[in-house]
Scaffold this active site. Structure first.
Site, PDB file in Angstrom:
ATOM      1  N   HIS A  92       0.812  -1.213   0.000  1.00 47.96           N
ATOM      2  CA  HIS A  92       0.000   0.000   0.000  1.00 47.96           C
ATOM      3  C   HIS A  92       0.848   1.266   0.000  1.00 47.96           C
ATOM      4  CE1 HIS A  92       0.409  -0.046   4.542  1.00 47.96           C
ATOM      5  NE2 HIS A  92       0.476   1.252   4.314  1.00 47.96           N
ATOM      6  N   ASP A 122       0.158  -7.465   1.457  1.00 44.06           N
ATOM      7  CA  ASP A 122       0.584  -6.080   1.638  1.00 44.06           C
ATOM      8  C   ASP A 122       2.109  -5.964   1.627  1.00 44.06           C
ATOM      9  OD1 ASP A 122       0.216  -3.352   1.856  1.00 44.06           O
ATOM     10  OD2 ASP A 122       0.141  -3.369   4.046  1.00 44.06           O
ATOM     11  N   GLY A 193       3.487   6.824   7.765  1.00 44.00           N
ATOM     12  CA  GLY A 193       4.836   6.856   7.228  1.00 44.00           C
ATOM     13  C   GLY A 193       5.707   5.728   7.737  1.00 44.00           C
ATOM     14  N   SER A 195       4.801   2.651   7.813  1.00 39.06           N
ATOM     15  CA  SER A 195       4.494   1.426   7.071  1.00 39.06           C
ATOM     16  C   SER A 195       5.661   1.008   6.200  1.00 39.06           C
ATOM     17  CB  SER A 195       3.260   1.644   6.191  1.00 39.06           C
ATOM     18  OG  SER A 195       2.085   1.542   6.943  1.00 39.06           O
TER      19      SER A 195
END
Length: 830
Positions: A92, A122, A193, A195
Site C-alpha cells: 500500500h 501487503d 509513514g 508502514s
C-alpha cells in the site's frame, strides 16, 4: 482491510491509518529498553538497513481545482534485504506512487522502481541501483515472545523525520485483523509513514514489517506488523515465480459466532458459496457444508484457512475434512491457482521528478493573459471552471493570494479605478492610492479587519480588469508593515501579459478535459465517468448520465449461485432480449470474451427500436468471489463510431474491482432473472367493479390517469404495463354494452376518415361466456406502430371495456399470448 469481526470485537469503528497517506495519527509514549546502553547499539546496527521512501501519489479522485504537485507527496519506509538495492516494503506504500525516491540512512538519494507487488500480503519489492548496502537480518519466527522489547524504525508523519525510532513490546502474536494472514501486535508507536519499516528485537533482528495501526479517540498503543514467516513466504514466491502463487479451492467461508467475537472455537468454517467449476465443486463440496481441517490441520477461522493454504502450491492435492449431511467425510482436492494481477509493475516515472515545477520561476495563465513570480511555497488551492478566478496559498500558511479577471467594456480613468478599488475595502483603510511607477500602473487599497491584513490591487489592460487580493495575519511584533514588505516583490511582479516563449513560466490555463470524475460504490467498484456526466436523480435504472439523459450507465450487483456461469448469465440476458423484441426491431452483437482488471469478462451490445429511434445498450459482465457485476452503458445507436469508442473506452478501461473494499453489510443479493418466470401470473381482485384477472408477475401496475390516453380519464380502470404494451380494464354502471360499442365505433370511424393509415376492424365474438364486440386497430404514432384491441361486454350490471396494446416492436408470439391469457382469465362476480 481490517477483519470485519474485529470491528465487532472492539465495539467501535476503528480507522486504519495506512502509513503511505499523508496525515497525522495518535502517538504513543516511547518505552525505555531494559538496558539503556544496549538500545543505541542495536539502533546503530539496524538503522542502515532501513530506508525512507517518498514519491508522488497517483490515482484516486483528485480535486480538479487544486494543484499541490510539489507538496502533495506520499511517503513510507522500506527494509534492505539485498546489498545490491532490493528493498521490501508494504504494497500500500508504493502501489499508487510514482517517481519513487529512496533515501538511505546516510542521506543518499536513489531512484526506485517497484519490481514486485502483492496486495493480499501487503508486501512489495523496490529496486534501486546501488551496491554494498547493509542488509537486515531476519529473526527466527518461532523465537518471538509476547512481552519482549521491540523497536520500530521508520518515517512517521513527515519525511523530515525519517529513521525515527520508537520502542515498545510485543503485545500479542497470531492476531487476525485483516482476514488474510496473522499479524504481530505491538505498542511501539507506528504512525503514518512507518508502514514498510522494520520491527526489530533486542538482537537487532527484524521480527516483522510494520503495516498498520488503529487510530481512534481513546485507542492507543495498537499497531501491527507482518511477521517474518509471511515475509519469507512472499519473498520466496517473488524470486521463484515473480508473483505469489496461491492455492485456490473456490470456497467462500463464514466463521462461527464464537470465532467472530474472538472466543475459542472448533466449529469449523461454514461453506457459504462454492464457485462453479472450482476444485471444491469438483470434489463434491456444497453450500452448507462445514470445513473442519485441511491436510489434518484444523481451520476454525479464515486466517487459519489462509495460513494452512500457504503451505501448498497450486496443482498439489490435499485432503479436506468436512461435515456434510451430519457426517464427517474426507475429500481429496487437486488445488487450483488463485487468479491474480501480474505482480510485476511497470516503471511509473515521468521526467519531472518529485518537483514537477523544477526550473519554473514564474506562473501565469495564457488564456487569461497574466503572469507573476512563482515562489517555491506557492500552492494553487482553487481554480474556477472557466479559469477567471484562481486562489493561491503559501505552503506554510503565511498568506493567500487570489487573481480574478473580468471583461471591461470601457477603459477606466485613474480616478474611477481608484474609486472602484476603494469600494472593495473591508474594515479600516490603511492605505489607498493610484500607483503610476513601474512597468504597469494600478490602483490599490490596504486595510485591516480584525487580525487580518489585506492588500487589493486593480490592473487594467484594454478590455480586461485584473484584481489581486492578498491576505495575511498581522505580525504582532513588527506590526502590519511586515506583510507588505515581505510580499511586495510577489505583488509587484504581476503583469497582464503571458510570454509563451518563456521556458521558466508555468502555464495554468484551463484545458479541456477528456474524462470526468472517478466514482466508487459500496461494492468495491471504481470507474471513470465521461466528461460532464453526473449522478442521475430521474431514472431508477440509470445511476449516471449526461445532461440530456441520452447517454447513461447503470451498475447491477448480484450474487453468483452454485452452478451459474458467466456464459449462462449472458445467455439469459440475450434470450430475454430476443423474447422481448421482434426480429426486425432488434440487433445483438457477437459476445466478446476477454479479461478486465484481472477478471474474465464478457461484452455484448443490444440495440432496439420501437420504430423511431434506435438505442444501444453495451453490457459488460464480470464475476468475482461469489458476486456478479453488470455494467450497462446506453447511448443512441446512431452515435458516431469514434464517439462510441470513446464513451465505452472511458468507462470500461477504468473499471477496477477491489472486493476488500466492499461494504461489510453486503450479503447475498438474489439475481431475479435466475428465478424469473415471465408466464407466472398473480390474481388481482377489483371488488368495486366486481372482477378478478390474472396478470403476469413481470407486468407493472400503473394508474390510468397517468397514461396519455383519454379513454381512461374516468379513473375506473385497472392498468398494467410492460415494455411496449399494456393491459387495461375499465368499467362503468349499466347494461347496454352495445351503446358503449357504438360510441367507440364512432370514434374509430372518425379516426379512420381523418387518416387513411388508421386501420380498424369491428366484429362480434364469443368470449368470457358472452357476446363481445371486438375492435382491432393498427396505427402508428410518430413512427411507433402498434396494435390495439378493445373488447366491450356487459356483465352483472356493468359495462366493461378491456383494452390491450402491443407495439409492433414487441409483437412476439410470447407477448401476444400473455395478453390473450390475461383477457381470457377475467372472472366477473355478482
Amino acid at each position: 482491510m481490517l477483519n470485519r469481526n474485529t470491528f465487532r470485537l472492539f465495539g467501535i469503528v476503528l480507522a486504519i491509518v495506512l502509513a503511505a497517506a499523508s496525515g497525522f495519527g495518535f502517538g504513543t509514549p516511547v518505552r525505555a529498553a531494559a538496558d539503556s546502553d544496549e538500545l543505541p547499539q542495536i539502533i546503530a546496527r539496524t538503522s542502515p538497513s532501513v530506508v525512507a521512501i517518498i514519491g508522488k501519489p497517483t490515482g484516486g479522485k483528485a480535486d480538479k481545482g487544486t494543484d499541490k504537485d510539489r507538496y502533495d507527496l506520499a511517503h513510507g519506509t522500506g527494509v534492505i534485504i539485498k546489498s545490491n538495492g532490493v528493498i521490501v516494503t508494504n504494497a500500500h506504500v508504493v502501489k499508487s506512487m510514482s517517481n519513487l525516491v529512496i533515501v538511505t540512512s546516510d542521506g543518499k538519494s536513489h531512484t526506485g522502481k517497484v519490481t514486485n507487488l502483492d496486495e493480499q500480503s501487503d508486501l512489495a519489492l523496490v529496486k534501486i541501483e546501488a551496491a554494498g548496502l547493509q542488509t537486515a537480518s531476519f529473526a527466527d519466527p518461532k523465537s518471538l515472545r509476547v512481552g519482549e522489547t521491540v523497536v520500530a524504525i521508520g518515517t512517521p508523519v513527515s519525511f523530515a523525520l525519517r529513521n525515527s525510532v520508537t520502542v515498545g513490546i510485543v503485545s500479542g502474536i497470531d492476531r487476525s485483523v485483516n482476514d488474510q494472514y496473522r499479524l504481530i501486535q505491538t505498542d511501539a508507536a507506528i504512525n503514518p509513514g512507518n508502514s514498510g519499516g522494520a520491527l526489530v528485537n533486542m538482537k537487532g533482528e527484524v521480527v516483522g514489517i510494520n503495516t498498520l495501526k488503529y487510530s481512534e479517540y481513546g485507542v492507543d498503543n495498537l499497531g501491527f506488523a507482518i511477521p517474518v514467516d509471511t515475509v519469507d513466504y512472499v519473498l520466496k514466491h517473488f524470486e521463484a515465480y515473480g508473483k505469489v502463487k496461491r492455492s485456490f479451492l473456490g470456497l467462500k467461508l463464514e466463521e462461527s459466532w464464537e470465532a467472530a467475537v474472538g472466543l475459542p472455537s472448533d466449529d469449523g468454517l461454514t461453506v457459504s458459496h462454492v464457485e462453479p467449476g472450482s476444485p471444491a465443486e469438483k470434489a463434491g463440496i456444497e453450500e452448507g457444508d462445514t470445513l473442519v481441517s485441511i491436510g489434518g490441520k484444523a481451520v476454525d477461522t479464515t486466517v487459519q484457512y489462509n495460513e494452512v493454504l500457504k503451505q501448498y502450491l497450486p496443482g498439489q492435492s490435499v485432503k479436506l475434512t468436512v461435515q456434510a449431511g451430519g457426517k464427517t467425510v474426507t475429500r481429496e482436492v487437486a488445488l487450483g491457482e488463485e487468479k491474480s494481477e501480474d505482480a510485476r509493475q511497470t516503471d511509473n516515472t515521468d521526467n519531472t521528478g518529485l518537483n514537477t515545477d523544477r526550473g519554473k520561476t514564474k506562473i501565469g495563465d495564457s488564456s487569461q493573459s497574466w503572469s507573476m513570480k512563482y515562489p517555491s511555497g506557492l500552492i494553487k488551492q482553487f481554480q474556477s471552471a472557466d479559469g477567471t478566478v484562481v486562489r493561491f496559498a503559501d505552503a506554510k500558511g503565511d498568506f493567500t493570494l487570489s487573481v480574478s479577471v473580468e471583461d471591461q467594456g470601457d477603459e477606466l480613468s485613474p480616478a474611477l479605478l481608484l474609486k472602484t478599488v476603494g469600494e472593495l475595502k473591508m474594515g479600516t483603510i490603511l492605505e489607498k492610492q493610484y500607483v503610476k511607477s513601474g512597468t504597469q500602473p494600478y490602483a490599490k487599497v490596504t486595510g485591516k479587519l480584525g487580525g487580518m491584513v489585506y492588500q487589493i490591487r486593480l490592473y487594467q489592460d484594454h478590455d480586461k480588469l485584473y484584481t489581486l487580493a492578498l491576505t495575511y495575519s498581522q505580525d504582532k511584533e513588527n506590526g502590519t508593515k511586515a506583510g507588505p514588505n515581505s510580499y511586495g516583490d510577489l505583488l509587484d511582479s504581476f503583469r497582464t501579459v503571458f510570454d509563451r516563449q518563456d521556458a521558466k513560466l508555468k502555464d495554468i490555463a484551463k484545458k479541456k478535459s477528456g474524462g470526468g470524475d472517478e466514482v466508487s460504490n459500496e461494492y468495491g467498484l471504481t470507474f471513470a465517468l465521461p466528461d460532464k456526466w453526473n449522478e442521475s436523480p430521474y431514472r431508477d435504472d440509470v445511476q449516471y448520465s449526461n445532461d440530456t439523459m441520452s447517454q447513461g450507465i447503470s451498475i447491477e450487483v448480484t450474487s453468483q449461485t452454485t452452478g451459474d456461469t458467466l456464459d449462462a448469465w449472458v445467455k439469459r440476458d440475450k434470450t430475454d432480449f430476443e423474447e422481448t423484441f421482434a426480429p426486425s426491431y432488434r440487433e445483438t452483437s457477437e459476445v466478446k470474451q476477454g479479461t478486465l482488471d484481472g477478471m474474465e469478462s464478457r461484452e455484448v451490445t443490444f440495440s432496439a427500436t420501437m420504430g423511431d429511434k434506435w438505442e444501444s445498450i453495451h453490457r459488460v459482465y464480470l464475476v468475482k468471489e461469489g458476486y456478479k457485476y453488470k455494467f450497462s452503458i446506453h447511448y443512441p445507436k446512431e452515435l458516431k463510431a469514434d464517439e462510441t469508442d470513446k464513451l465505452l473506452g472511458t468507462v470500461i478501461s477504468s473499471i477496477r474491482l477491489d472486493v476488500k473494499k466492499m461494504d461489510a453489510g453486503v450479503g447475498f443479493i438474489q439475481d431475479e432473472q435466475e428465478i424469473l418466470d415471465k408466464n407466472r401470473t398473480i390474481r388481482y381482485v377489483d371488488e368495486d367493479y366486481g372482477y378478478t384477472v390474472k396478470i403476469p408477475e413481470t407486468w407493472t401496475r400503473d394508474y390510468a390517469e397517468d397514461y396519455d390516453d383519454s379513454q381512461f380519464e374516468k379513473g375506473g380502470a385497472s392498468f398494467y404495463t410492460f415494455t411496449g404494451g399494456y393491459f387495461a380494464v375499465d368499467a362503468e354502471e349499466g347494461t347496454d354494452w352495445q351503446e358503449k360499442a357504438a360510441e367507440l365505433n364512432d370514434g374509430h370511424e372518425k379516426s379512420a376518415e381523418a387518416d387513411a393509415d388508421y386501420k380498424v376492424k369491428a366484429e362480434d365474438v364469443s368470449l368470457l361466456g358472452t357476446t363481445v364486440r371486438k375492435f382491432t386497430v393498427h396505427y402508428s404514432v410518430k413512427k411507433v406502430g402498434y396494435e390495439e384491441t378493445e373488447y366491450v361486454l356487459s356483465r352483472n350490471g356493468k359495462v366493461y371495456v378491456i383494452t390491450t396494446r402491443l407495439n409492433d416492436a414487441v409483437h412476439t408470439e410470447a407477448n401476444a399470448e400473455r395478453l390473450n391469457k390475461a383477457v381470457r382469465s377475467m372472472v366477473f362476480g355478482k
